[in-house]
Design an enzyme around this catalytic site. Structure first.
Site, mmCIF file in Angstrom:
data_model
loop_
_atom_site.group_PDB
_atom_site.id
_atom_site.type_symbol
_atom_site.label_atom_id
_atom_site.label_comp_id
_atom_site.label_asym_id
_atom_site.label_seq_id
_atom_site.Cartn_x
_atom_site.Cartn_y
_atom_site.Cartn_z
ATOM 1 N N GLU A 162 0.862 -1.227 -0.136
ATOM 2 C CA GLU A 162 -0.154 -0.026 -0.162
ATOM 3 C C GLU A 162 0.697 1.267 -0.102
ATOM 4 O OE1 GLU A 162 -2.804 -0.353 3.442
ATOM 5 O OE2 GLU A 162 -3.665 -2.355 2.631
ATOM 6 N N GLU A 267 -5.922 -10.767 -1.795
ATOM 7 C CA GLU A 267 -6.880 -10.575 -0.135
ATOM 8 C C GLU A 267 -8.231 -10.525 -0.853
ATOM 9 O OE1 GLU A 267 -5.391 -7.399 2.217
ATOM 10 O OE2 GLU A 267 -3.406 -7.774 1.880
HETATM 11 C C1 XIL Z 1 -6.465 -6.859 8.169
HETATM 12 C C2 XIL Z 1 -6.663 -8.046 9.151
HETATM 13 O O1 XIL Z 1 -7.456 -8.804 8.513
HETATM 14 C C3 XIL Z 1 -7.232 -7.689 10.306
HETATM 15 O O2 XIL Z 1 -7.157 -8.683 11.108
HETATM 16 C C4 XIL Z 1 -6.316 -6.557 11.020
HETATM 17 O O3 XIL Z 1 -6.981 -5.930 12.255
HETATM 18 C C5 XIL Z 1 -6.164 -5.461 10.161
HETATM 19 O O4 XIL Z 1 -5.483 -5.917 8.982
HETATM 20 N N1 XIL Z 1 -4.984 -4.834 3.653
HETATM 21 C C6 XIL Z 1 -4.037 -5.577 4.159
HETATM 22 C C7 XIL Z 1 -4.357 -6.597 5.230
HETATM 23 O O5 XIL Z 1 -2.975 -5.687 3.385
HETATM 24 O O6 XIL Z 1 -3.199 -6.601 5.790
HETATM 25 C C8 XIL Z 1 -5.264 -6.230 5.969
HETATM 26 O O7 XIL Z 1 -5.560 -7.246 7.270
HETATM 27 C C9 XIL Z 1 -6.518 -6.031 5.448
HETATM 28 C C10 XIL Z 1 -6.332 -4.655 4.187
#
Ligand code: XIL
Length: 381
Positions: A162, A267
């Site tokens: 990001e 994701e």
């Molecule tokens: C999220 C997790 O799923 C949660 O458990 C945590 O509280 C916050 O982060 N983008 C990403 C991930 O790259 O690492 C994030 O994961 C969701 C958004």
């Protein structure tokens, strides 16, 4: 009954059962990993409870369905390196042990991110900012220690997560402010030195939006121009029922792949709940107050929405199947609806339904839709 008559009875039973299993009867279903074998890996993010084997329902799904896993949190800086002089590898070790026990491709998430990173990373004890050289030394130590520990075992790393704003410009993070724009080059160099054979990725969300996608392409090209080898680009894939369109998703895959490296959907999940903010994507800093109107399906998901979700997954997987030569991996962000982060973000305590398995571990219509795509598009043997 004596032994031989027991054997005879068992043999008769086996024959009878055999006679029942006519060729068209369903064989034991294989998993998503088999359904897309030879095309792309299919995976899920798992939490520590799951990696520790304390959630048998999730473990059964993960081992049956997936051939790659990503740790949802345990390799993030705040978990794995909570204090300047101490690393906490217990949970990450559990993740790696779980994946190795099941022969899975392990992804490390993530080395450089502005979120879930302690403030001390960027500051001295008195609150003053580190210098460029101090932060580079700290970053090198972090990356070489974490990547080095799992060298040859964690096969792919989200090196930077990001780094972009929505308009495609570089995000103003402490890394960028203190080190300068070349913090990305340095991060990749440190990771490459720590494990020369690992696959190194750039990962971000909302690359389906053209401006951000152009920014990601320029970012990776900038790394390449600086002599850095980037092995893959990750589009997180935190989507909703309307966005991105199937056409937008298709052009995302095609344009990212034009960099000459495989695309990873890292994701994937699809929220079915109203969005309290105007933005798309997955900025974890963006939160909103709970209101009943924002949590319409707490008592259950209506069939109509269930069908929309299935159709949505079908559309996205038709693109993935058609572009399978460009796609290396598709990872869901969570195993089943009950374990999804989207129950807690951007509004706490909601009931969301973003994945292929429901809260009781059952396959949803969305799962069946994905399987239909897999079989209809399966390459001829
Ligand atoms: C999220 C997790 O799923 C949660 O458990 C945590 O509280 C916050 O982060 N983008 C990403 C991930 O790259 O690492 C994030 O994961 C969701 C958004």
């Amino acid at each position: 009954m004596n032994h031989s008559s027991v054997r005879a009875a068992l043999a008769a039973l086996a024959l009878a059962l055999g006679a029942c299993s006519a060729p068209e009867s369903p064989v034991a279903p294989d998993g998503l990993k088999e359904a897309f074998a030879g095309r792309f890996l299919v995976g899920a993010a798992i939490n520590d409870f799951q990696a520790a084997g304390r959630d048998s329902m999730s473990v059964a799904i993960v081992t049956a369905e997936f051939n790659t896993i990503t740790p949802e949190n345990v390799l993030k800086w705040e978990v794995v390196h909570p204090k300047p002089d101490s690393f906490a590898f217990d949970a990450a070790d559990r993740f790696v042990a779980f994946g190795e026990a099941h022969g899975m491709f392990l992804v490390g998430h993530t080395l450089v991110w502005h979120s879930q990173t302690p403030r001390w990373v960027f500051e001295h004890a008195d609150g003053s900012s580190l210098t460029r050289d101090e932060l580079l030394a700290r970053l090198e130590n972090h990356i070489s220690t974490v990547v080095g520990r799992y060298k040859g075992r964690i096969k792919g790393w989200d090196v930077v997560n990001e780094a972009l704003n929505e308009d495609g410009t570089l995000r103003d993070t402490p890394y960028r402010r203190i080190i300068g724009d070349d913090y990305l080059v340095k991060a990749f160099e440190f990771a490459r030195a720590a494990d020369p054979d690992a696959q190194l990725y750039y990962n971000d969300y909302s690359l389906a939006n053209p401006a951000k996608r152009r920014g990601a392409i320029a970012l990776v090209q900038g790394l390449q121009a600086a002599g850095v080898r980037v092995d893959g680009i990750g589009e997180q894939g935190h989507y909703n029922l309307d966005w991105p369109s199937v056409a937008q998703f298709d052009s995302t895959v095609v344009e990212l792949a034009s960099l000459g490296m495989p695309v990873h959907v890292t994701e994937l999940d699809i929220t079915v709940l109203p969005n309290p903010n105007r933005t798309q994507g997955a900025d974890i800093a963006e939160t909103a107050e709970a209101r009943a109107a924002l949590d319409p399906y707490a008592a259950g998901l209506p069939d109509s929405v269930q069908s929309l979700l299935a159709a949505r997954y079908e559309g996205l997987f038709r693109v993935l199947a058609a572009r399978a030569d460009l796609v290396e991996r598709v990872t869901f962000w969570g195993v089943h609806d009950g374990a999804s982060w989207l129950n807690g973000w951007p509004v706490r305590g909601r009931t969301n339904y973003p994945l292929l398995f429901d809260r009781t571990g059952l396959r949803k219509p969305a799962y069946d839709a994905v399987r239909v795509v897999a079989s209809e598009t399966a390459p001829k043997p």
